[in-house]
Design a protein around this motif. Sequence first.
Motif, PDB file in Angstrom:
ATOM      1  N   THR A 150       0.814  -1.220   0.000  1.00 29.74           N
ATOM      2  CA  THR A 150       0.000   0.000   0.000  1.00 29.74           C
ATOM      3  C   THR A 150       0.848   1.270   0.000  1.00 29.74           C
TER       4      THR A 150
ATOM      5  N   TYR B 181      -5.109  -4.831  -4.620  1.00 31.29           N
ATOM      6  CA  TYR B 181      -4.884  -4.383  -3.248  1.00 31.29           C
ATOM      7  C   TYR B 181      -3.660  -3.492  -3.265  1.00 31.29           C
ATOM      8  N   GLY B 182      -3.864  -2.225  -2.975  1.00 31.31           N
ATOM      9  CA  GLY B 182      -2.756  -1.288  -3.052  1.00 31.31           C
ATOM     10  C   GLY B 182      -2.194  -1.258  -4.458  1.00 31.31           C
ATOM     11  N   ARG B 183      -0.911  -1.552  -4.574  1.00 26.96           N
ATOM     12  CA  ARG B 183      -0.254  -1.548  -5.888  1.00 26.96           C
ATOM     13  C   ARG B 183      -0.066  -2.958  -6.440  1.00 26.96           C
TER      14      ARG B 183
END
Length: 410
Positions: free
Chosen positions: A143, A285-287
Motif C-alpha cells: 500500500t 490491493y494497493g499496488r
Amino acid sequence: MQERELTEESEPTTVVVIGAGPAGLTVANLLRRCGIDCIVLERRSREYVAQRQRAGIVESRAVRMFESWGLADQVLGGPPHDGILEFRVDGESHLVDDSDGSAGPGARLCPQQVLVQKLTTVHLADGGDLRYEVADVSLHDLTGDRPTVRYRSTDGTLHAITCDFIAGCDGDHGVTRTAVPDGVLTAHALDHGIGWLTVLADAPPPAHPLLAISPHGFAAHFPRGPHSSRYYLQCPPDDHPDAWPDHRVWDALRTRLADPALTAGPITDRESFRLRSLVHDPMQYGRLFLVGDAAHIVSPMGGKGMNLALYDADLFARAVRDHIRDHDDTGLRSYSQRCLRRVWNDQEFSHWLTRTVHDAGDDTASGAFLRNLALARLDRLFTSPTVAQAFAELMTGLEPPQHRPVPTGR
C-alpha cells in the motif's frame, strides 16, 4: 534483518510481473510495447513452463487484442478455428457455428504451450528481463508508493526489487494472492460436483471441436495440433487417473463419442480433477493487481480460463501505460471492476454450458426433470438462429453491453 539488508542486491523497475505463464508473459510483452520496463519472476524452469499444456483456443476477442498491439503474427501459432463446434447428442451430430459474424479475425487453435513459447521468444528478443527458478518470493509495502519484491536466485543471492506496481500472474496457488491481508478479498467459490479425466494423446484430431452427450456420461474431443488430441471424460469427482488404464479410456471414448472406429494412439498425459469455479473480489490491493488464475478460476467448459487471463493482462497494461504516459489513473482505479464484469459474464456462460452438457446426459445425479430441461436448451440452440447467435457471441468473447450494471458480489 540487518544481515539481510547488507547482503541483499537491490534494483528498481516499474512493474514486477510474478509468473511467466500466458498472463504474465502477455503483461510483460504489452508493457515492453509501451516502453515500460518490467522484470518477470518465475519459480519454475523455462523448460517446464514452455511444455505446460492447458487451453487450446484463443478466442476472437483475444486474437483482436493481440492484433491491436501488433503481436498477433508473432505470438499466435496454429491454424484459424473454422467457427464450427459439433455437439453429438446420443450419437446424433449437430453443427453449431460459433463465429459471431463480426468483422475481423476469428479464433485461433493455439495450445497454451505454443502461446507461452512464442511470447517468451518475443519478450526476450525485445530485451525483456525474464528470471526463472526464483525462490522465496515475498511482497512488501503493497500500500506504499514503492512496494518491494524479494526473492532468492539459484545461486543463493538475495534480491530486492522496488517498483511502482506488481502484477500477480502466478495462478491459484501462487504467493501474490496470499500476500493480501485476510479479510480484504471475498472468495466466491462453487464446486460443480463433477469430475473430469483429461487425456492427451498422439491421435488424430477431430474435424471440429466435439462435445458428446449420452447416458454413459459426457466426453469431449479437441485438437491440440496436427497429430495430437485432448480428450475429456466425465468421471466421479474423486477418481484417480490410475483407475483409467489405456483400454478403459479408449473404450469409454468410443462409446460416449459414438465412434466405434475412433483411432487410438499413445497417451502422453492424463490427470483427473474436480470442476470448480472461483472468483476473488476485488482483484487489486494497493499496488498489487491480480491477473488471470490468481484472481479467478473458471470451469474448462467454453474455454474461458486462459482468455480471461489475456483480457486481464490487456486491461492492466493499458492502465499502467495511461498512468505513466498521461498521468491518468482511471484504468488503475477501475481495473477490478472492469475485469470482474467480464469474469462474471464468462463464469455464467461456462456454468450454463457445464450444467447443460452434463445434465442432458447421465441423469443419475441430475434426475429426469433436469435432463429434459437441458435437452430443451440444446434443442433451442440447434433450431433457433437467435439463440445460436447469442451462443456464438459468448463463445467468441464479444464485449457485454456497457449499459448493464457491474456485478460486484459484495
